[in-house]
Write a protein that holds these residues in place. Structure first.
Motif, short mmCIF file in Angstrom:
data_model
loop_
_atom_site.label_atom_id
_atom_site.label_comp_id
_atom_site.label_asym_id
_atom_site.label_seq_id
_atom_site.Cartn_x
_atom_site.Cartn_y
_atom_site.Cartn_z
N ALA A 1 -16.57 3.88 14.00
CA ALA A 1 -15.23 3.45 14.41
C ALA A 1 -15.07 3.54 15.92
CB ALA A 1 -14.16 4.28 13.71
N SER A 2 -15.76 4.46 16.55
CA SER A 2 -15.66 4.64 18.00
C SER A 2 -16.06 3.39 18.77
CB SER A 2 -16.51 5.83 18.44
OG SER A 2 -17.87 5.61 18.09
N GLU A 3 -16.78 2.48 18.15
CA GLU A 3 -17.22 1.25 18.80
C GLU A 3 -16.12 0.18 18.85
OE1 GLU A 3 -19.99 1.11 20.33
OE2 GLU A 3 -21.38 2.48 19.37
N ALA B 1 -7.86 8.05 15.86
CA ALA B 1 -7.70 8.83 17.09
C ALA B 1 -8.91 9.74 17.30
CB ALA B 1 -6.41 9.65 17.04
N ARG B 2 -9.32 10.43 16.24
CA ARG B 2 -10.47 11.34 16.32
C ARG B 2 -11.73 10.58 16.74
NH1 ARG B 2 -11.91 16.26 17.32
NH2 ARG B 2 -10.12 16.91 16.11
N ALA B 3 -11.88 9.34 16.27
CA ALA B 3 -13.05 8.53 16.64
C ALA B 3 -12.96 8.01 18.07
CB ALA B 3 -13.18 7.35 15.67
N GLY B 4 -11.77 8.07 18.66
CA GLY B 4 -11.61 7.58 20.03
C GLY B 4 -11.35 6.10 20.13
N VAL B 5 -10.88 5.48 19.04
CA VAL B 5 -10.51 4.06 19.10
C VAL B 5 -9.37 3.94 20.11
CG1 VAL B 5 -9.60 2.09 17.82
CG2 VAL B 5 -11.22 3.66 16.71
N PRO C 1 -17.32 10.09 10.56
CA PRO C 1 -17.86 11.26 9.86
C PRO C 1 -17.09 12.56 10.11
CG PRO C 1 -19.62 9.99 10.88
CD PRO C 1 -18.33 9.39 11.35
N LEU C 2 -16.57 12.77 11.33
CA LEU C 2 -15.85 14.01 11.62
C LEU C 2 -14.59 14.17 10.78
CD1 LEU C 2 -16.18 14.16 15.51
CD2 LEU C 2 -17.34 15.61 13.82
#
Length: 197
Positions: A109-111, A136-140, A81-82
């Motif tokens: 996506a962070s999951e 990257a923003r999601a922290g994958v 979403p960000l």
């Protein structure tokens, strides 16, 4: 690839909710991929045979090292979403409990533990730029880009250590060289089996 933009000037729902609703209701031809990339709903035709061959070879290798409760998903919606993004990566390694615990059509996506994208000629820049920034923003933690259409020739880049919208390049090799996926995978990927167009 076609695109649909959304007018966000009216309505009571948030911009993200509007985009997700359009994404969920998209009437794409069978096999086409509907994604939201930087707030724009896009549709892409099914990938070619070499694209699918590469994805399946990576998937097969991943299964040899995954814990029993993680799987490789081929059509999993991953929301960011960000970045106003809803991507359908070629491969996403996600724990089973995350997929089973979520209602709806996508997971955050962070999951994901690893995302793999294989470029298509028509939209390679999305995988190289917009999606890399989104993941990257999601922290994958790991993003593997298999770039058949790289300007200097087919190459594979492993990105990690995300900070903001940017990854650090952990390793970059040409097709034919081995690529090492670090823990928790601890896997050597032989890219010599990837066909060169």
């Amino acid at each position: 690839m076609s695109a649909l933009t959304v007018d966000h000037t009216s309505g009571s729902n948030s911009e993200w909710d509007d985009l997700v609703r359009i994404w969920e209701q998209a009437d794409a031809p069978e096999g086409w991929k509907v994604e939201i990339i930087e707030g724009i709903v896009t549709m892409s035709p099914p990938p070619d045979n070499i694209h699918n061959f590469i994805a399946v070879k990576v998937q097969r290798r991943l299964y040899s090292v995954l814990p029993e409760d993680w799987d490789v998903y081929q059509t999993l919606g991953t929301g960011i979403p960000l970045r106003k993004g809803m991507y359908i990566p070629d491969l996403a390694v996600v724990p089973d409990d995350v997929v089973l615990d979520k209602s709806g059509e996508y997971v955050q996506a962070s999951e994901a533990k690893l995302i793999v994208e294989v470029t298509s000629k028509s939209n390679a820049s999305n995988d190289r730029i917009a999606k890399a920034a989104g993941y990257a923003r999601a922290g994958v933690p790991l993003y593997l880009l298999v770039d058949r259409w790289a300007p200097a020739g087919p190459a594979i880049t492993l990105y990690g250590e995300p900070t903001g919208d940017v990854y650090r390049v952990l390793q970059a090799v040409k097709f034919g060289d081995d690529l090492v996926l670090p823990a928790p995978f601890d896997l050597i990927l032989d890219t010599g089996v990837f066909p060169v167009d």
